[in-house]
Design an enzyme around this catalytic site. Structure first.
Site: not given
Length: 286
Positions: A109, A232, A260
C-alpha cells in the site's frame, strides 16, 4: 493460524534525526530484504512467522516501525512535519543504520508507493522490487483519514481502538482475512507498543506529498513483481494492471480472494515463494 504474540528482538536506531524501531530475522550475511508497511502500519503487521519463513529462504529480513507508529518517534496528531519523501528516506536510513547498501524492497500500500520512490530516485539501492496492494497514485493520499477527529478519546481507549482497528482490517479484507480473535490479539499488541495511537492512525494520511512519480515509473530498472488481491476494494485490479503497464518488465501475480491487507496465511506459500523468486532475479543487460 500461527500465533503472532512472540516478538522478535527490537532495536532503536537513529535515522534522519529521529529514532526508528527495527527488528531483523535471519543472517546478516544474506541478501537484505526490507519490508515497508502501509499507512499507519507498524512492524507488527508483518507476522513473525511470515518473516521467519522469508528468512529461511536465505534472506536477511528487516522490518521496522514507521515514524508515528509503534515504538518509533511520534509527532503531534493531525499536523505531521514531514512528507512521503521523508518516509522513503526513513526506509533507506534503516538500511544505512544496519550497514546495508542494497536491498530487495517489499512495500505494501503506502509502503509500495515509498518503494516506487526509492526505485526511481535511488535505483542503486534496490536489488528488486515487490509491490503489494498498491497503485501508481500515492496510496496514502488516495483515501480519507479516519473520520473521528484525533482529539476524540476513541484512540486513547484500548478497547475502542482495538475495535476500530479490527473493524478496519475486516472491512478491507476478504474471505481469507484472519478471524476476529487473532486480529484482536494483534491489534492489542499494536496498541500496547504504540506511543500515540491518534498520531499513528492519522498522520500518514495528512503528511505532505513529494514530487510526483508516475511519469518516472518507466525509469525503474529493478526487476519488479506486483502482488495484488483480486478483491482489493481500495485499489481494484485496474490499479495493478496500470502498474504492470508503466513499470518496464513488471510481472503481475494475482492473489485470489485477497483484499487490501497484509498477506493472510492462506496465501503465505504463494507470496513467500514469489518474493524469494523475485529476489533471485537480476536486471538483464540492455
Amino acid at each position: 493460524m500461527p500465533d503472532n504474540d512472540r516478538v522478535a528482538t527490537e532495536t532503536m536506531v537513529p535515522v534522519n534525526g529521529i529514532e526508528l524501531c527495527v527488528a531483523t530475522f535471519g543472517e546478516p550475511g544474506d541478501p537484505a530484504l526490507l519490508l515497508i508497511a502501509g499507512a499507519s502500519g507498524s512492524m507488527d503487521w508483518w507476522d513473525d512467522e511470515f518473516c521467519r519463513r522469508l528468512a529461511a529462504g536465505g534472506r536477511f529480513v528487516i522490518r521496522y516501525d514507521h515514524r508515528d507508529t509503534g515504538r518509533s518517534t511520534c509527532f503531534p496528531a493531525g499536523d505531521p512535519p514531514y512528507s512521503d519523501v521523508d518516509l522513503a528516506h526513513d526506509a533507506l536510513g534503516v538500511l544505512d543504520a544496519l550497514g546495508v547498501h542494497q536491498a530487495h524492497l517489499v512495500g505494501l500500500s503506502m509502503g509500495g508507493g515509498l518503494a516506487q520512490r526509492i526505485a526511481v530516485e535511488r535505483p542503486h539501492r534496490v536489488l528488486s522490487l515487490t509491490l503489494m496492494a498498491t497503485s501508481t497514485v500515492p496510496p496514502a493520499y488516495s483515501v480519507s483519514p479516519p473520520a473521528t477527529p484525533a482529539s476524540e478519546p476513541q484512540w486513547s481507549d484500548r478497547r475502542s481502538a482495538v475495535d476500530r482497528i479490527v473493524a478496519g482490517v475486516r472491512g478491507l479484507g476478504g474471505p481469507f482475512t484472519a478471524d476476529e480473535p487473532h486480529l484482536r490479539r494483534l491489534a492489542e499488541r499494536v496498541f500496547d507498543r504504540t506511543h500515540d495511537m491518534a498520531a499513528s492512525q492519522t498522520n500518514h494520511f495528512r503528511c505532505a506529498g513529494g514530487p510526483p512519480l508516475r511519469e518516472r515509473l518507466g525509469e525503474i530498472t529493478a526487476p519488479t513483481l506486483i502482488l495484488h488481491g483480486t478483491l482489493d476494494p481500495l485499489f481494484p485490479p485496474p490499479h495493478a494492471e496500470t502498474l504492470r503497464a508503466e513499470i518496464p518488465g513488471a510481472r503481475l501475480v494475482w492473489l485470489d480472494g485477497v483484499g487490501h491487507e497484509f498477506p493472510p496465511t492462506a496465501v503465505w506459500t504463494q507470496v513467500i515463494d514469489e518474493i524469494i523468486d523475485q529476489a533471485g532475479r537480476r536486471t538483464q543487460p540492455a
